[in-house]
Design an enzyme around this catalytic site. Structure first.
Site, short mmCIF file in Angstrom:
data_model
loop_
_atom_site.label_atom_id
_atom_site.label_comp_id
_atom_site.label_asym_id
_atom_site.label_seq_id
_atom_site.Cartn_x
_atom_site.Cartn_y
_atom_site.Cartn_z
N ARG A 290 6.28 7.10 6.22
CA ARG A 290 5.89 6.25 7.35
C ARG A 290 6.96 5.20 7.62
NH1 ARG A 290 -0.08 3.98 7.02
NH2 ARG A 290 0.42 3.46 9.20
N CYS B 84 2.37 -4.02 5.91
CA CYS B 84 2.05 -2.61 5.65
C CYS B 84 1.55 -2.02 6.95
CB CYS B 84 1.02 -2.49 4.53
SG CYS B 84 -0.50 -3.44 4.82
#
Length: 287
Positions: free
Chosen positions: A181, A238
């Protein structure tokens, strides 16, 4: 008021504390991104006295412009904690059934709500370690006496998108998401793939050993230092401001930052950053 090791407590220390005269509050925050929900697992078996607290609806506000897991309303959080039996002098231990990063959000949020660092901990190894060591479990619903805790927000430093962008240039901004990611190879949840320009990647999985327990302080310090951690400012983000709390906890456990000077958290995180098409995105393994 009982004293437990913080920010992590071992299963043996927690079991001993639960048998003592000053019992800590245990909150179960088992959660999986995309489901299934954690409450049925809690109902099927949990640490005696533990209370289930839902990440989506109780440890975060409604998703929106601020991200998928913005800070909860302080009054709402106070009601949740009181229902769990948290009092002004309570010690609280959080656990999940993963690598500890969801429990770290509960730990961080309690600190943000005004709890002293020595009264909040994460169960090292979580539910898996508790069960593997043969420690007591029950399916009996917990019915705590209502607490009286007062939430006083502001106990932990937070950043918005502009603050995160500025720190990426002046300090060390850490991305807690999995490498794929971060590199922009996949993005299963948010509008765009990639990372904040200048951010370094320390996936939360790097903080935990193959045995499911958090790495020792010296190993954690080495991992942070590999990304350039030093005396300068550090912040973490995050996907939605949840698992990045594990980097805040990890830096404290590593001794890189004392409890009174914690790593800052960009609460909106990638879910907030990527929703604004005007904000730049970096792709690849380099910051």
């Amino acid at each position: 008021m009982i004293a437990l090791p913080t920010p992590l407590v071992t299963p043996s220390d927690l079991q001993a504390a639960l048998a003592g005269p000053d019992v800590p509050v245990v909150i179960d925050v088992r959660y999986r991104l995309g489901g299934p929900p954690g409450r049925p697992d809690h109902d099927a078996g949990h640490i005696p006295g533990a209370v289930f607290v839902d990440l989506d609806t109780e440890l975060a506000g409604a998703p929106g412009a601020g991200g998928r897991h913005p800070l909860p309303d302080p009054q709402q959080l106070q009601e949740v904690l009181r229902r769990a039996g948290v009092r002004g002098g309570s010690t609280v231990v959080a656990h999940d059934d993963g690598n500890g990063s969801i429990a770290a959000r509960a730990w961080w949020l309690l600190r943000w709500a005004g709890f002293p660092a020595d009264r909040v901990a994460v169960l090292d190894g979580g539910w898996a370690a508790w069960v593997a060591q043969g420690r007591p479990t029950t399916a009996e619903p917990s019915r705590p006496v209502a607490g009286d805790v007062t939430v006083r927000p502001g106990g932990m430093p937070v950043l918005d998108a502009d603050g995160a962008a500025a720190l990426a240039g002046s300090g060390l901004l850490l991305d807690a998401r999995a490498g794929a990611r971060y590199r922009g190879e996949t993005e299963p949840v948010d509008p765009r793939a990639g990372h904040i320009p200048g951010a370094h990647n320390i996936p939360t999985a790097d903080l935990v050993g193959s045995d499911g327990f958090w790495l020792p302080p010296e190993a954690l310090a080495e991992r942070f230092e590999q990304e350039g951690a030093g005396d300068g400012p550090i912040a973490a983000y995050c996907g939605s401001g949840v698992t990045a709390a594990a980097l805040v906890l990890g830096a404290e456990r590593a001794g890189l930052r004392p409890p009174e000077q914690p790593v800052a958290l960009y609460v909106g995180s990638w879910s907030n950053w990527s929703a604004d098409p005007a904000r730049p995105v970096a792709i690849g393994a380099q910051p």
